[in-house]
Design a protein around this motif. Sequence first.
Motif, PDB file in Angstrom:
ATOM      1  N   HIS A 286      31.010  47.181  54.880  1.00 51.30           N
ATOM      2  CA  HIS A 286      31.852  48.248  55.035  1.00 51.30           C
ATOM      3  C   HIS A 286      31.961  49.380  56.406  1.00 51.30           C
ATOM      4  CE1 HIS A 286      32.272  46.904  50.938  1.00 51.30           C
ATOM      5  NE2 HIS A 286      31.048  46.608  51.113  1.00 51.30           N
ATOM      6  N   GLU A 301      27.382  53.110  51.091  1.00 51.54           N
ATOM      7  CA  GLU A 301      27.090  52.152  50.826  1.00 51.54           C
ATOM      8  C   GLU A 301      27.484  51.601  52.893  1.00 51.54           C
ATOM      9  OE1 GLU A 301      28.989  48.600  49.624  1.00 51.54           O
ATOM     10  OE2 GLU A 301      27.682  47.201  50.386  1.00 51.54           O
ATOM     11  N   HIS A 355      24.676  44.558  52.755  1.00 50.34           N
ATOM     12  CA  HIS A 355      25.412  45.663  52.190  1.00 50.34           C
ATOM     13  C   HIS A 355      24.488  46.113  50.831  1.00 50.34           C
ATOM     14  CE1 HIS A 355      29.561  43.579  52.223  1.00 50.34           C
ATOM     15  NE2 HIS A 355      29.173  43.206  53.615  1.00 50.34           N
ATOM     16  N   ALA A 356      25.019  47.414  49.880  1.00 51.65           N
ATOM     17  CA  ALA A 356      23.828  47.422  48.950  1.00 51.65           C
ATOM     18  C   ALA A 356      25.083  47.390  47.404  1.00 51.65           C
ATOM     19  CB  ALA A 356      24.231  48.991  49.079  1.00 51.65           C
ATOM     20  N   GLU A 388      32.535  43.100  46.748  1.00 48.78           N
ATOM     21  CA  GLU A 388      32.666  43.504  48.825  1.00 48.78           C
ATOM     22  C   GLU A 388      33.764  42.148  48.850  1.00 48.78           C
ATOM     23  OE1 GLU A 388      30.483  45.160  49.606  1.00 48.78           O
ATOM     24  OE2 GLU A 388      28.115  44.720  48.172  1.00 48.78           O
TER      25      GLU A 388
END
Length: 512
Positions: A286, A301, A355-356, A388
């Motif tokens: 992101h 995130e 990522h989270a 995502e």
Amino acid sequence: MRHITRRGARVPLLLGALVLSTGQVLPASSPVTIVTESGRREVMPVTTRGDVELLPIDQVIAGLEVTLLSDATGGAATLSYRKREVGLYNKRSLASVQGDLRLLSSPVLLEEGRWLVPVDSIPRLLGPLLDTKVEWRAASRVLLIGNVVIPRVTVSTFVTGDAARVVLEASEKVPFRVEQQEGRVAVSIPRDILDVPFQQQRLAGGIVEAVQFLGGRDNIFAITLGRRFQRMKAVEQEAPFRLVLDFQGPPLPPVAKGPAAVPAPRPTPVPEPPPSVSTVVIDPGHGGEEVGARGPGGTLEKDVTLAIARKLRAQIVGQLGLQVFLTRDGDAEMGLDERTAIANNYKADLFVSIHANASRAKGARGAEVYFLSYQASDEEGRRIAQLEGEAIPSGPAGVGSDLALILWDMAQAEHLEESSSLASRIQEELAVVTGSEGRGVKQAPFRVLVGAGMPAVLVEVAFISNPDEEKFLSSEPYQNKVASALTRGIARFEQGRTARARFSRGAPRGGR
Ligand SMILES: [Zn+2]
């Protein structure tokens, strides 16, 4: 199961039985170890009466600034410490603690001028007297007085298709000795006293059959090797102190991945694996307006992924000496194709997207590591792939489906096996850090992985939607732990690849 062992510990079961039958007092076979904040010592003799063991109280209190005073008649004695008092009475199962009567497990005895106190009742007397924790551990025959900590060793095991891992983690630095013997590996920890909450565990996969704690003088762990075992590597690490034993089996035959209806990937000449990894591209998920998931406490995130990516870069460069590039090193928005294009342009050997995770289930927790597939290994995987960025559109997957063929022609197809291996290594390391098996390695149609012309994985390090994990994710120590797990995963992948390359070139194994 919890075991505490100590050097030479033997429980005098036979002697106890003898006492019961004859009614006589016999000396027990082994001393009791007293551990205080200033050290440890052994107390002898120990006397048994029935199945109760008694210790001479003067030896127990030695060095503790407690005074023992017998009265003139020999019928009573007083222990005093800083104006607090405990009264003992000969042949009585009662003692007074600051004026209150306490029941003991058997009578106190005055023999040859020594006051003998049942060992299992000592905590009830010395605890209030010293105003501290006093604990009797019968199995290990240890009396703990005060704020003392015994090294604790925990065991965790991990099995993947071609490898097994056994990790012994200690609460403080202990000496590990590793010895490979016929059909087994013995690990000993020559420390006086050890707290081992482990008995035994069987492992699947045939590389390691079982791990057992045998105890004994040197606290021995026996690891029984299976028929698929080929070689072992032992590495000691600090912070946390642990011994990591990696057991390697034969490589698994390659498995064609993808929907059954789709023909296997076109056979392509398999290139000789590159000798090693030299460049890694890390992709912090992101960025910019596209913030990713948002935690209940407001953590974004995109910020967490960048923080972890930077720490990971520092560790890979510092510890592995590899070249590392980030797809973004600031708060910038960028497309998914752009991210893999960067990796391809840098001719990266590995691509790691960070990522989270987010879930509507508040309790969802743990790490997940993904590599690409056309189909998700489960519904959850597809949902996350959609979250995502975009998932690969799911089209008709029949024979001759253009979409399927195009996908299998994509750059990532020929790297799936190595991507899977990298994902496993990272997952195992994350499991060690998070102290749980984690949520496993999964496959999902992540758009961001499709164009990567190198082994590529997507790591969901934790659930930002879980308030506890959100806190972890924004803490520097946890970010560092995650980064070090990823670094170790990459290092192990690199070692495996180097070994495979050497093997495929026909060099004798272990040769120079
Ligand atoms: Zn994400």
